[in-house]
Design a protein around this motif. Structure first.
Motif, mmCIF file in Angstrom:
data_model
loop_
_atom_site.group_PDB
_atom_site.id
_atom_site.type_symbol
_atom_site.label_atom_id
_atom_site.label_comp_id
_atom_site.label_asym_id
_atom_site.label_seq_id
_atom_site.Cartn_x
_atom_site.Cartn_y
_atom_site.Cartn_z
ATOM 1 N N VAL A 1 -3.353 21.897 -2.145
ATOM 2 C CA VAL A 1 -3.513 20.430 -2.097
ATOM 3 C C VAL A 1 -4.628 19.987 -3.039
ATOM 4 N N ALA A 2 -5.717 20.771 -3.071
ATOM 5 C CA ALA A 2 -6.874 20.387 -3.906
ATOM 6 C C ALA A 2 -6.541 20.437 -5.388
ATOM 7 N N THR A 3 -5.508 21.209 -5.756
ATOM 8 C CA THR A 3 -5.217 21.337 -7.196
ATOM 9 C C THR A 3 -3.965 20.561 -7.610
ATOM 10 N N LEU A 4 -3.432 19.725 -6.735
ATOM 11 C CA LEU A 4 -2.274 18.892 -7.104
ATOM 12 C C LEU A 4 -2.678 17.914 -8.203
ATOM 13 N N PRO A 5 -1.803 17.651 -9.179
ATOM 14 C CA PRO A 5 -2.154 16.663 -10.201
ATOM 15 C C PRO A 5 -2.412 15.290 -9.553
ATOM 16 N N PRO A 6 -3.391 14.531 -10.084
ATOM 17 C CA PRO A 6 -3.815 13.318 -9.404
ATOM 18 C C PRO A 6 -2.883 12.107 -9.528
ATOM 19 N N ALA A 7 -1.946 12.117 -10.498
ATOM 20 C CA ALA A 7 -1.140 10.889 -10.650
ATOM 21 C C ALA A 7 0.282 11.231 -11.038
ATOM 22 N N ASP A 8 1.093 10.169 -11.176
ATOM 23 C CA ASP A 8 2.458 10.313 -11.691
ATOM 24 C C ASP A 8 3.251 11.425 -11.029
ATOM 25 N N LYS B 1 0.918 -0.171 -16.117
ATOM 26 C CA LYS B 1 -0.167 0.532 -15.437
ATOM 27 C C LYS B 1 0.340 1.918 -15.073
ATOM 28 N N LYS B 2 -0.574 2.873 -14.902
ATOM 29 C CA LYS B 2 -0.169 4.206 -14.482
ATOM 30 C C LYS B 2 0.415 4.145 -13.074
ATOM 31 N N MET B 3 1.466 4.899 -12.818
ATOM 32 C CA MET B 3 2.069 4.900 -11.490
ATOM 33 C C MET B 3 1.173 5.616 -10.499
ATOM 34 N N LYS B 4 1.104 5.060 -9.301
ATOM 35 C CA LYS B 4 0.326 5.749 -8.276
ATOM 36 C C LYS B 4 1.150 6.900 -7.721
ATOM 37 N N ARG B 5 0.472 7.967 -7.347
ATOM 38 C CA ARG B 5 1.164 9.106 -6.770
ATOM 39 C C ARG B 5 1.745 8.710 -5.411
ATOM 40 N N PHE C 1 6.370 17.691 -6.360
ATOM 41 C CA PHE C 1 5.582 18.822 -5.863
ATOM 42 C C PHE C 1 5.825 18.972 -4.372
ATOM 43 N N ASP C 2 6.032 20.199 -3.947
ATOM 44 C CA ASP C 2 6.213 20.462 -2.524
ATOM 45 C C ASP C 2 5.136 21.461 -2.127
ATOM 46 N N THR C 3 4.243 21.076 -1.242
ATOM 47 C CA THR C 3 3.087 21.946 -0.964
ATOM 48 C C THR C 3 3.531 23.290 -0.369
ATOM 49 N N ASP C 4 4.609 23.287 0.436
ATOM 50 C CA ASP C 4 5.090 24.570 0.983
ATOM 51 C C ASP C 4 5.589 25.476 -0.143
ATOM 52 N N GLU D 1 -8.536 13.780 2.119
ATOM 53 C CA GLU D 1 -9.369 13.207 1.062
ATOM 54 C C GLU D 1 -8.665 13.377 -0.294
ATOM 55 N N HIS D 2 -8.104 14.570 -0.545
ATOM 56 C CA HIS D 2 -7.413 14.822 -1.815
ATOM 57 C C HIS D 2 -6.112 14.024 -1.906
ATOM 58 N N LEU D 3 -5.341 14.038 -0.828
ATOM 59 C CA LEU D 3 -4.024 13.389 -0.877
ATOM 60 C C LEU D 3 -4.129 11.882 -0.986
ATOM 61 N N ARG D 4 -5.186 11.313 -0.395
ATOM 62 C CA ARG D 4 -5.292 9.855 -0.367
ATOM 63 C C ARG D 4 -5.769 9.269 -1.692
ATOM 64 N N ARG D 5 -6.430 10.078 -2.507
ATOM 65 C CA ARG D 5 -7.035 9.572 -3.742
ATOM 66 C C ARG D 5 -5.976 8.964 -4.671
#
Ligand code: NAP
Length: 482
Positions: free
Chosen positions: A83-90, A18-22, A49-52, A107-111
């Motif tokens: 945060v809104a443009t972070l890749p969604p997985a892996d 299965k795809k790894m969850k972020r 990824f480091d948001t700072d 909302e973005h981080l929890r998805r």
């Protein structure tokens, strides 16, 4: 193991690819998010990824520079875009310490992600920050600033935790290993989950949700990162919370399942909740007062004022109690500040209503079948009080029904038709049926009406925010409950 993805860890169940969850690391500055995140990403062979860092690369400026010349608000808005443009997985994401205070970020981080809250004691954080100075967030001395910021963000951090890890006494390597172990095994043992399942089987959970719960607790394809939460009450099989929360969980791609914790013994419910590492409970009749004895922290509204809790959030080994009922009553009435109100009933929900109405500076009279109970409640909130017969002389602008009269299968109304008039607003807190006999009669008289579903939706919206940090639009709540 370094650089390899290991079957069985983080979403690789039983050999199925299965795809790894972020993985998202949250927490205050100085808790080790960046270092631990880098080690995790290397061990799992996924991007980091480091948001700072992303804020700095996307602007070509340092964070102290953005704070100095443009202020925190500008920084937060760039951070939100990042945060809104972070890749969604892996991947493994390390977040800035204040990211969790923004519901859109949450909302973005929890998805499709698992969030791990890293925390440490104040002395450790201070020592780490002195080694690597960052722009101050207040004018306070460092240790006071840390204490103040932790305090003001406490609820946001709790809401950002699927799992928690104390990094005070550990090296980043050991902490990364612990995060992996947490995500591989979860928190509760097989024996605890089996015992919990036996408890759920004695309740009145319908067959399909019970099967799902069984799969989550002990099934072959069980994911240790799936968390459980639910409604605690007796009886509570009629509660609409499972329907609403499971729809929200699906809507926001959360790895959670919401169920019924129905038992006459609150002690039993709390034991099971802890055994399955439940994220949170919505507390209903008859436990809203009794649950206070099981909590480690209680918010000021619940404890000092209302004396009842309808929301428990478990985080980092702590059970925190909140009351969202009063907000569910207050929100639909904000335009009626200063109105003359009659509150019918003096039980648990009436206390939340009295708090909400007096918070809106209303002139409140509490009427109750047992006048002594009205008297006691009125004393707590500095209201007037009386018995049912006093209604006619009061001529209120607003009536709030906080009795069970009209709740299915009861078809009675607390007021006679001739006691209603078109200038009155009638708020019936009973929400089963959606249109109660009182609401029906009030509508026939041309009154403005507010149904119990409005309170239910508003209080549930707050509960969802306290558990997950996400602010659901009220329109979405209504759609999901329909
Ligand atoms: P509670 O603590 O048991 O209090 C019930 C109150 O109603 C008491 O003051 C009681 O008077 C009075 N009462 C009971 N039966 C009565 C009758 N036959 N005639 C006149 N008064 C009567 O219950 P609660 O927790 O406050 O809940 C009250 C209602 O609020 C529930 O039935 C539910 O429908 C509604 N509710 C709605 C929401 C929502 O989200 N919309 C949430 C929670 C509850 P005495 O003091 O004389 O016993």
């Amino acid at each position: 193991m370094c650089g390899q993805i290991v079957p069985g860890i983080l979403g690789y169940h039983q050999g199925t690819l299965k795809k790894m969850k972020r993985i998202v690391l949250t927490g205050f500055r100085g808790t080790g998010k960046t270092e631990i995140g880098k080690i995790l990403s290397s061990r799992l062979n996924v991007p980091f990824f480091d948001t700072d860092d992303l804020v700095e690369t996307s602007t070509g400026r340092s964070i102290p520079d953005i704070f100095h010349y443009n202020g925190e608000e500008r920084f937060r808005s760039i951070e939100r875009e990042v945060v809104a443009t972070l890749p969604p997985a892996d991947g493994v994401v390390s977040t800035g310490g204040g990211v969790v205070t923004d519901p859109t970020n949450m909302e973005h981080l929890r998805r499709d992600s698992t969030l791990v809250l890293l925390y440490a004691d104040i002395d450790t954080i201070e020592k780490r920050l002195l080694q690597k100075p960052r722009p101050p967030l207040t004018n306070l001395p460092l240790s006071e600033e840390i204490a103040a910021m932790l305090d003001s963000r406490r609820q946001n951090y709790y809401a950002s935790a699927d799992f928690c890890l104390d990094t005070s006494e550990t090296s980043p390597v050991v902490a990364a290993e612990r995060v992996q172990a947490l995500l591989k095994n979860g928190v509760s043992s097989l024996q605890q989950r089996k015992t919990a399942l036996a408890f759920f089987k004695t309740g009145r959970i319908p067959p399909v949700p019970l099967k799902k719960l069984e799969e989550i607790l002990v099934g072959d394809t069980r994911s240790p990162t799936t968390r459980i939460m639910g409604v605690a009450g007796y009886p509570c099989a009629h509660s609409l919370s499972p329907k609403l929360f499971n729809a929200l969980i699906k809507q926001y791609h959360l790895d959670y399942h919401y169920t019924w914790f129905e038992d006459p013994e609150l002690e039993e419910i709390m034991n099971v909740a802890r055994a399955v590492d439940a994220k949170g409970l919505s507390v209903t009749i008859p436990f809203k007062q009794d649950v206070l004895a099981y909590l480690d922290e209680i918010d000021e509204h619940s404890a000092e004022q209302i004396g009842a809790v309808n929301t428990v959030v478990f985080s980092c080994g702590t059970a925190i109690g909140y009351n969202t009922d009063w907000l569910g009553i207050r929100k639909p009435l904000v335009s009626m500040k200063g109105a003359k109100a009659v509150l019918l009933g003096a039980g648990g929900v009436a206390a939340a209503a009295a708090y909400a109405l007096t918070d809106l500076a209303m002139d409140v009279t509490i009427l109750n079948r047992t006048p002594e109970n009205a008297h006691a409640l009125a004393e707590r909130f500095a209201c007037r009080w009386g018995n049912w017969e006093d209604f006619d002389r009061i001529k209120p602008d607003l009536v709030v029904n906080a009795t069970p009269l009209g709740m299915q299968p009861d078809t009675r109304t607390p007021l006679r038709e001739d006691q209603l008039h078109k200038d009155m607003t009638v708020f019936d807190l009973v929400y089963t049926p959606p249109v109660t006999p009182l609401i029906e009669a009030a509508r026939a008289k041309g009154c403005t009406t507010i149904t119990g579903s409005e309170m239910f939706i508003e209080q549930a919206r707050e509960q969802f925010y306290l558990n997950f940090g996400i602010d659901v639009p009220i329109k979405k709540m209504r759609e999901l409950l329909a």
